[in-house]
Design a protein around this motif. Structure first.
Motif, PDB file in Angstrom:
ATOM      1  N   LEU A   1      49.736  41.012  38.522  1.00  0.00           N
ATOM      2  CA  LEU A   1      50.594  41.532  37.461  1.00  0.00           C
ATOM      3  C   LEU A   1      49.852  41.567  36.126  1.00  0.00           C
ATOM      4  CD1 LEU A   1      54.066  39.896  38.283  1.00  0.00           C
ATOM      5  CD2 LEU A   1      53.223  42.180  38.838  1.00  0.00           C
ATOM      6  N   VAL A   2      49.013  40.557  35.881  1.00  0.00           N
ATOM      7  CA  VAL A   2      48.184  40.561  34.666  1.00  0.00           C
ATOM      8  C   VAL A   2      47.199  41.719  34.710  1.00  0.00           C
ATOM      9  CG1 VAL A   2      46.354  39.315  33.448  1.00  0.00           C
ATOM     10  CG2 VAL A   2      48.436  38.115  34.143  1.00  0.00           C
ATOM     11  N   LEU A   3      46.615  41.940  35.878  1.00  0.00           N
ATOM     12  CA  LEU A   3      45.654  43.021  36.032  1.00  0.00           C
ATOM     13  C   LEU A   3      46.314  44.390  35.802  1.00  0.00           C
ATOM     14  CD1 LEU A   3      42.720  43.767  36.907  1.00  0.00           C
ATOM     15  CD2 LEU A   3      43.594  43.921  39.239  1.00  0.00           C
ATOM     16  N   LEU A   4      47.548  44.557  36.276  1.00  0.00           N
ATOM     17  CA  LEU A   4      48.218  45.853  36.216  1.00  0.00           C
ATOM     18  C   LEU A   4      48.942  46.102  34.894  1.00  0.00           C
ATOM     19  CD1 LEU A   4      49.726  45.789  39.822  1.00  0.00           C
ATOM     20  CD2 LEU A   4      47.907  47.308  39.027  1.00  0.00           C
ATOM     21  N   LEU A   5      49.493  45.034  34.297  1.00  0.00           N
ATOM     22  CA  LEU A   5      50.312  45.208  33.098  1.00  0.00           C
ATOM     23  C   LEU A   5      49.663  44.681  31.825  1.00  0.00           C
ATOM     24  CD1 LEU A   5      53.843  44.206  34.504  1.00  0.00           C
ATOM     25  CD2 LEU A   5      52.865  46.499  34.252  1.00  0.00           C
ATOM     26  N   GLY A   6      48.567  43.923  31.948  1.00  0.00           N
ATOM     27  CA  GLY A   6      47.946  43.311  30.777  1.00  0.00           C
ATOM     28  C   GLY A   6      48.269  41.834  30.724  1.00  0.00           C
ATOM     29  N   PRO A   7      47.498  41.057  29.944  1.00  0.00           N
ATOM     30  CA  PRO A   7      47.625  39.603  29.966  1.00  0.00           C
ATOM     31  C   PRO A   7      48.920  39.063  29.387  1.00  0.00           C
ATOM     32  CG  PRO A   7      46.128  40.294  28.230  1.00  0.00           C
ATOM     33  CD  PRO A   7      46.433  41.522  29.038  1.00  0.00           C
ATOM     34  N   VAL A   8      49.504  39.746  28.405  1.00  0.00           N
ATOM     35  CA  VAL A   8      50.722  39.235  27.777  1.00  0.00           C
ATOM     36  C   VAL A   8      51.958  39.673  28.548  1.00  0.00           C
ATOM     37  CG1 VAL A   8      52.125  39.213  25.687  1.00  0.00           C
ATOM     38  CG2 VAL A   8      49.626  39.117  25.507  1.00  0.00           C
ATOM     39  N   GLU A   9      52.133  40.979  28.730  1.00  0.00           N
ATOM     40  CA  GLU A   9      53.313  41.480  29.428  1.00  0.00           C
ATOM     41  C   GLU A   9      53.325  41.043  30.889  1.00  0.00           C
ATOM     42  OE1 GLU A   9      53.395  45.688  28.836  1.00  0.00           O
ATOM     43  OE2 GLU A   9      54.297  45.517  26.861  1.00  0.00           O
TER      44      GLU A   9
ATOM     45  N   LEU B   1      40.950  36.063  44.822  1.00  0.00           N
ATOM     46  CA  LEU B   1      40.624  37.481  44.632  1.00  0.00           C
ATOM     47  C   LEU B   1      41.275  38.026  43.366  1.00  0.00           C
ATOM     48  CD1 LEU B   1      40.994  38.787  48.311  1.00  0.00           C
ATOM     49  CD2 LEU B   1      38.874  38.454  47.019  1.00  0.00           C
ATOM     50  N   GLY B   2      42.521  37.668  43.138  1.00  0.00           N
ATOM     51  CA  GLY B   2      43.203  38.130  41.934  1.00  0.00           C
ATOM     52  C   GLY B   2      42.599  37.565  40.664  1.00  0.00           C
ATOM     53  N   ALA B   3      42.205  36.293  40.695  1.00  0.00           N
ATOM     54  CA  ALA B   3      41.577  35.669  39.534  1.00  0.00           C
ATOM     55  C   ALA B   3      40.260  36.360  39.199  1.00  0.00           C
ATOM     56  CB  ALA B   3      41.344  34.183  39.798  1.00  0.00           C
ATOM     57  N   ALA B   4      39.478  36.666  40.237  1.00  0.00           N
ATOM     58  CA  ALA B   4      38.197  37.345  40.017  1.00  0.00           C
ATOM     59  C   ALA B   4      38.413  38.731  39.414  1.00  0.00           C
ATOM     60  CB  ALA B   4      37.437  37.462  41.341  1.00  0.00           C
ATOM     61  N   ALA B   5      39.418  39.453  39.911  1.00  0.00           N
ATOM     62  CA  ALA B   5      39.700  40.792  39.389  1.00  0.00           C
ATOM     63  C   ALA B   5      40.147  40.732  37.932  1.00  0.00           C
ATOM     64  CB  ALA B   5      40.777  41.466  40.241  1.00  0.00           C
ATOM     65  N   THR B   6      40.925  39.716  37.586  1.00  0.00           N
ATOM     66  CA  THR B   6      41.395  39.565  36.199  1.00  0.00           C
ATOM     67  C   THR B   6      40.236  39.258  35.258  1.00  0.00           C
ATOM     68  OG1 THR B   6      43.487  38.725  37.049  1.00  0.00           O
ATOM     69  CG2 THR B   6      43.041  38.358  34.720  1.00  0.00           C
ATOM     70  N   ILE B   7      39.301  38.412  35.686  1.00  0.00           N
ATOM     71  CA  ILE B   7      38.124  38.100  34.867  1.00  0.00           C
ATOM     72  C   ILE B   7      37.287  39.356  34.652  1.00  0.00           C
ATOM     73  CG2 ILE B   7      35.953  36.812  34.797  1.00  0.00           C
ATOM     74  CD1 ILE B   7      37.378  34.585  36.374  1.00  0.00           C
ATOM     75  N   VAL B   8      37.103  40.136  35.709  1.00  0.00           N
ATOM     76  CA  VAL B   8      36.317  41.363  35.606  1.00  0.00           C
ATOM     77  C   VAL B   8      36.954  42.330  34.611  1.00  0.00           C
ATOM     78  CG1 VAL B   8      35.581  43.431  36.855  1.00  0.00           C
ATOM     79  CG2 VAL B   8      35.304  41.170  37.902  1.00  0.00           C
ATOM     80  N   ARG B   9      38.276  42.467  34.674  1.00  0.00           N
ATOM     81  CA  ARG B   9      38.943  43.367  33.733  1.00  0.00           C
ATOM     82  C   ARG B   9      38.751  42.899  32.292  1.00  0.00           C
ATOM     83  NH1 ARG B   9      45.218  45.556  33.267  1.00  0.00           N
ATOM     84  NH2 ARG B   9      45.146  45.844  31.035  1.00  0.00           N
ATOM     85  N   GLY B  10      38.868  41.578  32.068  1.00  0.00           N
ATOM     86  CA  GLY B  10      38.669  41.062  30.715  1.00  0.00           C
ATOM     87  C   GLY B  10      37.282  41.320  30.198  1.00  0.00           C
ATOM     88  N   VAL B  11      36.283  41.159  31.080  1.00  0.00           N
ATOM     89  CA  VAL B  11      34.886  41.418  30.674  1.00  0.00           C
ATOM     90  C   VAL B  11      34.693  42.890  30.345  1.00  0.00           C
ATOM     91  CG1 VAL B  11      32.496  41.424  31.489  1.00  0.00           C
ATOM     92  CG2 VAL B  11      33.967  39.454  31.973  1.00  0.00           C
ATOM     93  N   LEU B  12      35.242  43.767  31.181  1.00  0.00           N
ATOM     94  CA  LEU B  12      35.110  45.208  30.929  1.00  0.00           C
ATOM     95  C   LEU B  12      35.823  45.625  29.639  1.00  0.00           C
ATOM     96  CD1 LEU B  12      35.622  46.611  34.553  1.00  0.00           C
ATOM     97  CD2 LEU B  12      33.477  46.394  33.272  1.00  0.00           C
ATOM     98  N   ASP B  13      37.002  45.043  29.393  1.00  0.00           N
ATOM     99  CA  ASP B  13      37.722  45.334  28.143  1.00  0.00           C
ATOM    100  C   ASP B  13      36.922  44.865  26.930  1.00  0.00           C
ATOM    101  OD1 ASP B  13      39.755  46.486  29.540  1.00  0.00           O
ATOM    102  OD2 ASP B  13      41.156  44.812  29.361  1.00  0.00           O
ATOM    103  N   ALA B  14      36.300  43.697  27.056  1.00  0.00           N
ATOM    104  CA  ALA B  14      35.509  43.174  25.940  1.00  0.00           C
ATOM    105  C   ALA B  14      34.285  44.041  25.669  1.00  0.00           C
ATOM    106  CB  ALA B  14      35.089  41.732  26.236  1.00  0.00           C
ATOM    107  N   MET B  15      33.673  44.566  26.733  1.00  0.00           N
ATOM    108  CA  MET B  15      32.499  45.409  26.573  1.00  0.00           C
ATOM    109  C   MET B  15      32.870  46.791  26.051  1.00  0.00           C
ATOM    110  SD  MET B  15      30.529  44.399  30.107  1.00  0.00           S
ATOM    111  CE  MET B  15      29.280  45.693  29.872  1.00  0.00           C
ATOM    112  N   GLY B  16      34.088  47.249  26.413  1.00  0.00           N
ATOM    113  CA  GLY B  16      34.500  48.592  25.988  1.00  0.00           C
ATOM    114  C   GLY B  16      35.030  48.627  24.594  1.00  0.00           C
TER     115      GLY B  16
END
Length: 247
Positions: free
Chosen positions: A33-41, A232-247
């Motif tokens: 849900l964090v991966l799909l909707l964002g960390p807060v929502e 698996l979900g934790a790893a995907a969430t970390i990857v998204r955060g890293v990509l967001d930070a780089m972008g």
């Protein structure tokens, strides 16, 4: 439509795991849900669904609840909820995403490592577990690892633990939502009424499936599946955060 389907699928899976293992909702659903909707929502939706799911299970396990343990855990959890609710107002989304993923991965790893440890049932350990659980539930939508570590380390009987977790998760989920409504009202996801109804239906569907699975799946098998999915979900969430930070 794809995102909607994935969100509802995560809710169904989380509710089913909650019924089978006693505490699976946030561990399974939160990363996705964090991966799909964002960390807060995403975390807010986890809090909503977790409270609803636990509330629905209470009536099925009420005879096995240890109310003294519940009261001690719930009281100490409140001390961790408020600072976490304030924290989410100031951290940027990529930091939250990475932090949530790391917290999940560390919590799961500690759970596995601590299976051989034994602690006496002292109040200070119980209060520490409750405080950390309340903080993590509000900040990352995952209140289970801290209390699970306590139950494993103190050899708390599983049937009693699983039952006691239902009023506990209902309580901390409700207080987390209340604290966020006061300190960060903008964090609540803006979803159409049809989506909220679909989420509610997904919770109920997950509980029904969990009832069926509980009769056929061993608790050990369910826990192994839960840990794999959460990693698996934790790893995907970390990857998204890293990509967001780089972008």
């Amino acid at each position: 439509m794809l995102t909607t389907g994935l969100v509802l699928g995560a809710v169904v899976m989380g509710a089913g795991m909650q019924r089978v293992t006693g505490m699976g909702f946030a561990l399974v659903a939160a990363p996705f849900l964090v991966l799909l909707l964002g960390p807060v929502e995403g975390v807010v939706l986890v809090n909503v669904c977790g409270a609803v799911t636990a509330g629905a299970i209470i009536f099925r396990v009420v005879r096995d609840i240890d109310w003294k343990q519940y009261l001690a855990l719930a009281a100490s959890a409140l001390a961790g909820i408020v600072p976490a609710a304030i924290l989410i107002r100031y951290l940027p989304p990529p930091v939250l995403e990475i932090s949530i993923g790391v917290i999940l991965a560390i919590g799961l790893t500690v759970l596995l490592v601590m299976k051989s440890a034994v602690l006496p049932r002292r109040r200070r350990y119980l209060f520490a577990a409750g405080g950390l659980s309340g903080f993590m539930n509000t900040a990352a939508g995952v209140g289970g690892p801290a209390v699970s570590m306590y139950s494993i380390a103190t050899r708390w009987q599983h049937k009693s633990f699983a039952a006691t977790m239902q009023p506990y998760f209902f309580t901390i989920g409700s207080f987390s939502l209340l604290s966020k409504a006061i300190t960060a009202p903008a964090s609540f996801p803006v979803l159409p009424m049809t989506m909220w109804l679909a989420v509610a239906a997904a919770c109920l569907a997950g509980l029904v499936l969990g009832d069926l699975a509980a009769k056929r799946v061993s608790a050990r098998a369910a826990q192994i599946l839960l840990i794999i999915l959460a990693y698996l979900g934790a790893a995907a969430t970390i990857v998204r955060g890293v990509l967001d930070a780089m972008g």
